[in-house]
Structures are given as C-alpha cells and as structure tokens.
Design an enzyme around this catalytic site. Structure first.
Site, PDB file in Angstrom:
ATOM      1  N   ARG A  63      20.386 -28.820  43.574  1.00 34.63           N
ATOM      2  CA  ARG A  63      19.014 -28.355  43.792  1.00 34.63           C
ATOM      3  C   ARG A  63      18.037 -29.483  43.503  1.00 34.63           C
ATOM      4  O   ARG A  63      18.343 -30.443  42.822  1.00 34.63           O
ATOM      5  CB  ARG A  63      18.716 -27.151  42.896  1.00 34.63           C
ATOM      6  CG  ARG A  63      19.483 -25.901  43.326  1.00 34.63           C
ATOM      7  CD  ARG A  63      19.289 -24.744  42.371  1.00 34.63           C
ATOM      8  NE  ARG A  63      17.890 -24.481  42.133  1.00 34.63           N
ATOM      9  CZ  ARG A  63      17.304 -24.526  40.933  1.00 34.63           C
ATOM     10  NH1 ARG A  63      18.000 -24.829  39.863  1.00 34.63           N
ATOM     11  NH2 ARG A  63      16.027 -24.278  40.811  1.00 34.63           N
ATOM     12  N   LYS A 122      26.186 -26.497  31.262  1.00 31.94           N
ATOM     13  CA  LYS A 122      26.258 -25.964  32.634  1.00 31.94           C
ATOM     14  C   LYS A 122      27.692 -25.934  33.141  1.00 31.94           C
ATOM     15  O   LYS A 122      28.404 -26.942  33.095  1.00 31.94           O
ATOM     16  CB  LYS A 122      25.380 -26.830  33.544  1.00 31.94           C
ATOM     17  CG  LYS A 122      25.328 -26.355  34.983  1.00 31.94           C
ATOM     18  CD  LYS A 122      24.100 -26.898  35.675  1.00 31.94           C
ATOM     19  CE  LYS A 122      24.173 -26.742  37.179  1.00 31.94           C
ATOM     20  NZ  LYS A 122      22.910 -27.079  37.832  1.00 31.94           N
ATOM     21  N   ARG A 260      12.941 -25.239  31.360  1.00 27.00           N
ATOM     22  CA  ARG A 260      13.955 -25.635  30.382  1.00 27.00           C
ATOM     23  C   ARG A 260      13.556 -25.071  29.026  1.00 27.00           C
ATOM     24  O   ARG A 260      12.358 -24.947  28.739  1.00 27.00           O
ATOM     25  CB  ARG A 260      14.115 -27.145  30.325  1.00 27.00           C
ATOM     26  CG  ARG A 260      12.840 -27.860  30.032  1.00 27.00           C
ATOM     27  CD  ARG A 260      13.010 -29.348  30.199  1.00 27.00           C
ATOM     28  NE  ARG A 260      11.729 -30.009  30.174  1.00 27.00           N
ATOM     29  CZ  ARG A 260      11.043 -30.281  29.081  1.00 27.00           C
ATOM     30  NH1 ARG A 260      11.518 -29.946  27.900  1.00 27.00           N
ATOM     31  NH2 ARG A 260       9.861 -30.862  29.140  1.00 27.00           N
TER      32      ARG A 260
HETATM   33  C1  BTN Z   1      22.780 -27.325  41.427  1.00 26.71           C
HETATM   34  O1  BTN Z   1      23.022 -26.787  40.351  1.00 26.71           O
HETATM   35  O2  BTN Z   1      21.979 -28.262  41.480  1.00 26.71           O
HETATM   36  C2  BTN Z   1      23.448 -26.833  42.664  1.00 26.71           C
HETATM   37  C3  BTN Z   1      24.787 -27.466  42.879  1.00 26.71           C
HETATM   38  C4  BTN Z   1      25.491 -26.951  44.123  1.00 26.71           C
HETATM   39  C5  BTN Z   1      26.751 -27.717  44.406  1.00 26.71           C
HETATM   40  C6  BTN Z   1      27.556 -27.105  45.521  1.00 26.71           C
HETATM   41  S1  BTN Z   1      29.147 -27.842  45.664  1.00 26.71           S
HETATM   42  C7  BTN Z   1      29.397 -27.033  47.194  1.00 26.71           C
HETATM   43  C8  BTN Z   1      28.091 -27.095  47.942  1.00 26.71           C
HETATM   44  N1  BTN Z   1      27.978 -28.341  48.680  1.00 26.71           N
HETATM   45  C9  BTN Z   1      27.031 -29.121  48.200  1.00 26.71           C
HETATM   46  O3  BTN Z   1      26.732 -30.257  48.635  1.00 26.71           O
HETATM   47  N2  BTN Z   1      26.400 -28.526  47.190  1.00 26.71           N
HETATM   48  C10 BTN Z   1      26.952 -27.212  46.917  1.00 26.71           C
END
Ligand code: BTN
Length: 263
Positions: A63, A122, A260
C-alpha cells in the site's frame, strides 16, 4: 532451486467454482507482482475470476506505493481477481482483513485498515485495487461493477527486518509451527470469496462486529498522518476509523491516511 510446492489448486477450484462460475486457479513460479499481472490481463480484456498465486514476486507491491518483499517458500503471495458490483466500496479492504484473520484463527489482530498483526508485528498485508470493466457486464450493473484485485501477502516463516523496519515481521509459523503456504491458501480461498460476495451484497456493516473483536487500535493513542493525535474508538458501519481528538470525534476514511500508535 527449490522443488515446486504442492499447491492444492484443484481442491480450491472445486470448492470455489460453484460460487464463482468461470473461476480458475493458476500458480506461477515467478512474476513481478500478482496484482500487476491481473491488472495487465484486465487491460487485455481478460476479466475472468481467477486466483493467481506466485511462488516468487520480483516486484511485489504494498500500500501507499511501498514494495512488498517476500521470498519463495517463506511466504504466501497471491491475488484474487473478480468482478464486484457493491452499492459502495467503503470498507472493502477491512472486510478482506476480517475474512483472512478469521480463516487463520485466533491470535491475529487487525490494525486499521487491513494489516494483520501478531503480538505487535505485521504478519500480512492486503492491497485491493479496482478498475472499471466494460462490455462484459450487463448495462444495468456497469456503472458500479469493477474488476477487483485483492492481493494478499502472508509471512509464513520468519525473516529478518528490512533496512527500513525496526523489528522483524511476524510469521504464521509462530502460531502454527507446521504452517505452509499451500495449506494456508486452501484455508483462506473460499472464505475470502464468501466475504467478497457478502460485501458486494451487504457492504461492510456485517463485518463490523468481527473487526471490533480483533481491532488492535481501539483505545490506543494514534497519530494521523497530518499530525493530529487522538484515541482510536473503533470503526463505523462503513469501516471508517473513529478517532477522539481535541477537536472532537474525527472519521478517518481514506486508506491513504497513515495511522500509527503514538509512541
Ligand atoms: C501492504 O501491507 O502494504 C500490502 C501488501 C500486499 C502484498 C501482496 S503480495 C500479493 C499481491 N501482489 C502484490 O504485488 N502485492 C500483493
């Protein structure tokens, strides 16, 4: 080079296809990002429901423009793409977080909007992206229908902290020592589809109670990204975060706002 993992693609397909006609499951040894790939396919006109798993991502995305780092065998990385036409979109990623946390069991908390945490670290992240679909959808639905890509990354085995992280992330094997990516995917896939279809029908409200039960921020001091501080007070029926601040109760609805716990 590791041997391919025994992905339960057929079992997942059999469980999900009655709920999602046209559904397929695909496992790739490597791709830049499963979310990026499904969005690329959409641009080529491919908007079928699909669960795309990658054993390794070379450019995983998180994100707010961050990356998502994972290594083959130590993590589960996949995206579910499907067309949804809910009345509103607010709370979708929270509903996904609830579904994944509930599928994985107790001991997992949710940090608004949709991070899964174990004991202050996390465990998993969720990246939801949507784009309009056109011809494939009946005209009456076409204004609301969007192809929705729900990308999920879960740490299965421990890994060290990245240079930009203070502490190492959590891993699912802390809860289940035998945890493996294929069985974890099998546990999540059908509940995730159910949750998305429920959200499309009824929105976030039915998930609110389950979110409350795992809400890690409630009662905690939080700092919003604009510097405002306050105390988190749960989420409303749309998934917006409620924060008591000096200026009164504030609703934080944008997933672009970083929240946060205050130090
Ligand atoms: C976050 O917490 O920032 C979100 C992470 C999301 C990761 C997943 S892995 C599968 C899918 N493909 C990606 O490139 N991102 C999501």
């Amino acid at each position: 080079m590791q041997p391919p993992l025994p992905w339960p693609a057929e079992a997942i397909w059999e469980a999900v296809v009655p709920r999602l006609p046209g559904f397929t499951v695909e496992v790739l040894p490597e791709i830049d990002s499963t979310n990026t790939e499904l969005m690329r396919r959409l641009r080529e006109g491919r908007a079928d429901p699909v669960l795309l798993v990658a054993e390794r991502q070379t450019a995983g995305r998180g994100r707010r423009g961050r990356g998502w780092v994972s290594s083959a065998g130590d993590s589960l990385t996949f995206s579910l793409g499907l067309t949804l036409a809910p009345a509103g979109w607010s709370g979708l990623s929270l509903a996904v977080g609830v579904a994944v946390a509930e599928a994985l069991g107790p001991g997992i908390g949710l940090k608004w909007p949709n991070d899964l945490w174990i004991e202050g670290r996390k465990l998993a992240g969720i990246l939801v992206e949507t784009a309009t679909v056109s011809a494939a959808v009946p005209a009456s639905d076409s204004t609301l229908a969007r192809y929705t890509v729900v990308g999920i990354g879960i740490n299965i085995a421990p890994r060290p902290a990245m240079p930009d992280q203070d502490i190492a992330p959590a891993a699912l094997c802390e809860l289940w020592p035998q945890a493996e990516a294929p069985a974890t995917l099998e546990r999540i896939a059908l509940p995730l589809v159910h949750a998305l279809q429920s959200f499309a029908r009824d929105g976030f409200a039915p998930f609110q109670k389950a979110f409350d039960a795992r809400d890690l921020l409630r009662g905690r001091s939080v700092t919003l990204s604009d510097g405002t501080t306050g105390t988190a007070a749960g989420v409303d029926r749309t998934g917006a975060l409620l924060v008591h601040t000096a200026a009164g109760l504030q609703l934080v609805s944008s997933s672009e706002v970083s929240v946060r716990p205050a130090p």
